[in-house]
Design a protein around this motif. Structure first.
Motif, short mmCIF file in Angstrom:
data_model
loop_
_atom_site.label_atom_id
_atom_site.label_comp_id
_atom_site.label_asym_id
_atom_site.label_seq_id
_atom_site.Cartn_x
_atom_site.Cartn_y
_atom_site.Cartn_z
N ASN A 189 5.80 -58.57 -14.72
CA ASN A 189 5.67 -60.32 -13.83
C ASN A 189 5.73 -60.84 -15.03
OD1 ASN A 189 5.31 -59.22 -11.14
ND2 ASN A 189 3.63 -58.48 -11.59
N ARG B 4 2.71 -46.81 -15.45
CA ARG B 4 3.82 -48.02 -14.48
C ARG B 4 2.95 -49.60 -14.15
NH1 ARG B 4 3.51 -46.08 -7.62
NH2 ARG B 4 4.51 -48.58 -6.90
N GLU B 5 1.51 -49.59 -14.76
CA GLU B 5 0.96 -50.31 -14.48
C GLU B 5 1.42 -51.14 -14.85
OE1 GLU B 5 -0.59 -47.80 -14.14
OE2 GLU B 5 -0.86 -47.60 -12.09
N GLU C 184 4.70 -52.83 -14.35
CA GLU C 184 4.76 -53.93 -13.07
C GLU C 184 3.97 -54.97 -14.16
OE1 GLU C 184 2.16 -52.13 -10.39
OE2 GLU C 184 3.90 -50.86 -9.61
#
Length: 320
Positions: free
Chosen positions: A294, A286-287, A290
């Motif tokens: 970004n 998930r990191e 994300e």
């Protein structure tokens, strides 16, 4: 040491010049020509011409009203009150309000004379013409603001370069030591630039466009985008190879901050980075997802940043 500005110097020359000329013509109340000259000295040519028109127009109206009211009602203090009740609304209606003070000097001359004659009217018209003319003559010279605008441009570009470098450092290393002082400084520089551009434009009455106005408007739009990028970057908790890659792009961008239009080359680099994104393996956590999102948003913002630069015409750029 107290700094003496150009407006002070012009006032110091125009005032005695007007008084000397009025005295040379043997005009009554010749000192009033100096008062009119003081009131007509302005910071730009445009304001100077407007000031001259305001004062000349309002003085003519004051003389007409003075003749009508003083000769009808009489030369009494009450007549001045009646005159002002009519005169001031008229000047406001005709957008001649700045000339009220000058006109008050003239109408008091007429009141003091206790009789309005053609000789007195001619005397007052000459006082007005000499006072306004002396100020206009001195205001024909206005110091160039080119060097100040160039200095502001260089300071803005230096701050842009620093901001881009700090973004690159964070994307490479994840360091958050930047104070962000360049953001506050740049806002102040834009306010100064607006003031100087406006003043310089008013000194060139026949010039339709101002290259520095276009330049600083472009930089303001780019600056807004830079500020939008910062929250996106600060949300990246995990730096990846893609972040380092975009950091290198920001390094190149920082080195290329200049008035010249070199946006197309960097837009091509953005396209290459997007293609590399598509070829990279999909994020596994998930990191990573994300962070990738970004970074993609950051590419979109920097693409818009470059499109703003690309939209500028070569003709305007050559004037910088």
């Amino acid at each position: 040491m107290v700094k003496i500005g150009y407006r002070t110097i012009k006032t110091a020359i125009a005032t005695p010049l007007a008084i000397w000329l009025a005295e040379l013509f043997q005009l009554d109340n010749f000192v009033s020509a100096g008062i009119i000259a003081v009131l007509c000295i302005q910071t730009t040519r445009k304001r100077s011409f407007l000031s001259a028109w305001h004062r000349f127009g309002s003085c003519l109206i004051a003389m007409i009203y003075s003749f009508a009211i003083f000769e009808t009602v009489g030369y009494h203090p009450i007549s001045i009150g009646i005159l002002l009740l009519v005169f001031i609304p008229t000047t406001i209606k005709l957008n001649l309000t700045p000339g009220i003070v000058t006109s008050s000097v003239i109408l008091l001359h007429l009141y003091s004379a206790a009789s309005i004659t053609w000789e007195l009217i001619l005397n007052e018209v000459l006082l007005i013409a000499i006072g306004i003319g002396s100020a206009l003559l001195l205001n024909l010279y206005m110091p160039s603001l080119e060097s100040k605008l160039q200095s502001l441009r260089k300071k803005v570009e230096k701050n842009f370069q620093q901001i881009l470098e700090e973004i690159a450092i964070y994307l490479h290393e994840g360091k958050k030591t930047w104070t962000g002082k360049e953001l506050i400084e740049t806002e102040k520089l834009f306010r100064q630039a607006d003031l100087f551009v406006s003043r310089d434009a008013e000194n060139h009455l026949l010039r339709e466009e101002h290259p520095y106005k276009d330049y600083f408007e472009m930089r303001k739009k780019q600056f807004d985008l830079l500020k939008r990028m910062l929250p996106v970057i600060s949300q990246m908790n995990e730096l990846t190879e893609q972040a380092d890659r975009i950091g290198s792009f920001f390094d190149d961008l920082a080195e290329a901050v200049q008035p010249g239009n070199n946006a197309k080359k960097h837009l091509d680099s953005v396209d290459d980075l997007k293609k590399q994104f598509e070829e990279d393996d999909l994020p596994k956590t998930r990191e990573e997802f994300e962070s990738r999102a970004n970074l993609f948003q950051l590419l979109h913002e920097i693409e818009e940043y470059l499109e703003i630069k690309k939209a500028r015409t070569p003709e305007k750029l050559t004037k910088m």
